[in-house]
Design a protein around this motif. Structure first.
Motif, short mmCIF file in Angstrom:
data_model
loop_
_atom_site.label_atom_id
_atom_site.label_comp_id
_atom_site.label_asym_id
_atom_site.label_seq_id
_atom_site.Cartn_x
_atom_site.Cartn_y
_atom_site.Cartn_z
N ASP A 33 -32.07 82.29 -78.53
CA ASP A 33 -32.77 83.45 -79.08
C ASP A 33 -32.12 84.02 -80.35
OD1 ASP A 33 -35.04 84.17 -77.14
OD2 ASP A 33 -33.35 83.84 -75.79
N TYR A 34 -30.82 83.88 -80.49
CA TYR A 34 -30.12 84.53 -81.60
C TYR A 34 -29.08 83.64 -82.27
CZ TYR A 34 -32.20 89.04 -80.45
OH TYR A 34 -33.08 90.07 -80.25
N ASP A 35 -29.41 82.39 -82.53
CA ASP A 35 -28.47 81.48 -83.20
C ASP A 35 -28.12 82.02 -84.59
OD1 ASP A 35 -26.89 79.16 -83.43
OD2 ASP A 35 -28.46 78.20 -84.62
N SER A 36 -26.83 82.02 -84.93
CA SER A 36 -26.30 82.45 -86.23
C SER A 36 -26.44 83.94 -86.50
CB SER A 36 -26.92 81.65 -87.38
OG SER A 36 -26.63 80.28 -87.23
N VAL A 37 -26.70 84.72 -85.47
CA VAL A 37 -26.85 86.17 -85.59
C VAL A 37 -25.62 86.81 -84.95
CG1 VAL A 37 -28.26 88.14 -84.89
CG2 VAL A 37 -29.36 86.01 -85.57
N TYR A 38 -25.14 87.90 -85.56
CA TYR A 38 -24.00 88.61 -84.99
C TYR A 38 -24.44 89.43 -83.78
CZ TYR A 38 -20.89 87.31 -88.76
OH TYR A 38 -20.10 86.60 -89.63
N ASN A 107 -14.25 81.58 -78.30
CA ASN A 107 -14.58 80.29 -77.69
C ASN A 107 -15.68 79.62 -78.52
OD1 ASN A 107 -17.03 81.47 -76.95
ND2 ASN A 107 -16.65 81.37 -74.75
N ASP A 108 -16.22 78.51 -78.02
CA ASP A 108 -17.19 77.74 -78.81
C ASP A 108 -18.60 78.31 -78.80
OD1 ASP A 108 -17.86 77.12 -76.20
OD2 ASP A 108 -17.61 74.96 -76.43
N GLU A 109 -18.82 79.48 -78.17
CA GLU A 109 -20.13 80.12 -78.23
C GLU A 109 -20.35 80.83 -79.57
OE1 GLU A 109 -21.13 82.57 -74.76
OE2 GLU A 109 -19.46 81.59 -73.73
N TYR A 110 -19.28 81.00 -80.32
CA TYR A 110 -19.32 81.76 -81.58
C TYR A 110 -18.73 80.95 -82.71
CZ TYR A 110 -20.02 85.62 -78.32
OH TYR A 110 -20.49 86.43 -77.33
N PHE A 124 -26.15 96.17 -92.27
CA PHE A 124 -25.61 94.84 -92.02
C PHE A 124 -26.66 93.91 -91.44
CE2 PHE A 124 -23.35 91.69 -89.44
CZ PHE A 124 -22.52 91.16 -90.40
N SER A 125 -26.60 92.64 -91.85
CA SER A 125 -27.51 91.62 -91.36
C SER A 125 -26.83 90.26 -91.51
CB SER A 125 -28.80 91.65 -92.18
OG SER A 125 -29.74 90.75 -91.67
N PRO A 126 -27.13 89.29 -90.65
CA PRO A 126 -28.02 89.30 -89.49
C PRO A 126 -27.29 89.81 -88.25
CG PRO A 126 -27.15 87.10 -89.79
CD PRO A 126 -26.57 87.95 -90.90
#
Length: 154
Positions: A33-38, A107-110, A124-126
């Protein structure tokens, strides 16, 4: 007709550094749902977790490591209902967490993280759209639990 709705309980930590007045954000990697989003750190409670606090501790250690020390106000949460792209729903309780020191080891989720000054949240975005309101709530709670009263160290 059977209509089955699945809910996941996914606690989030609004980690604030009181020295810099900033919030910890981590960029999601490979998330549907939120790949590459902070986002804020945290994750789903598992059946093996003995309590909500155990789940929060486990997620904190998995996502930012044991060296990072935070303290949380575990008795209070800001709750959000999120509908996932796959049709399931998540209940997202947000907990105030105060950063007290130590190295952040993702970890590897981020893919990366940053400490964003709270006064830059609106532009701020994303970033996940519910974060500014959760940070406003956490800031108010932080004022109520100043000086470590009502905080549990993780």
């Amino acid at each position: 007709m059977s209509d089955t709705t699945h809910f996941q309980y996914c606690q989030k930590l609004v980690v604030i550094d009181p020295v810099t007045d900033s919030v910890l954000l981590a960029r999601r990697k490979g998330e549907a749902d939120y790949d590459s989003v902070y986002s804020l750190i945290g994750g789903k409670m598992e059946t093996t977790d003995g309590s909500i606090l155990d789940a929060i501790r486990r997620e904190k250690e998995e996502e930012i490591g044991k060296a990072a020390i935070i303290a949380i106000a575990e008795a209070l949460s800001y709750n959000v209902l999120f509908k996932k792209k796959d049709g399931n729903s998540m209940i997202l309780p947000h907990f105030y967490a105060e950063y007290q020191g130590g190295e952040i080891e993702l970890n590897d989720e981020y893919s990366d993280y940053l400490w964003l000054p709270k006064d830059q949240l609106e532009s701020f975005s994303p970033m996940i759209e519910t974060i500014p309101e959760a940070v406003r709530w956490a800031t108010e709670i932080g004022e109520l639990v100043k000086k470590g009263e009502g905080l549990t160290r993780l």
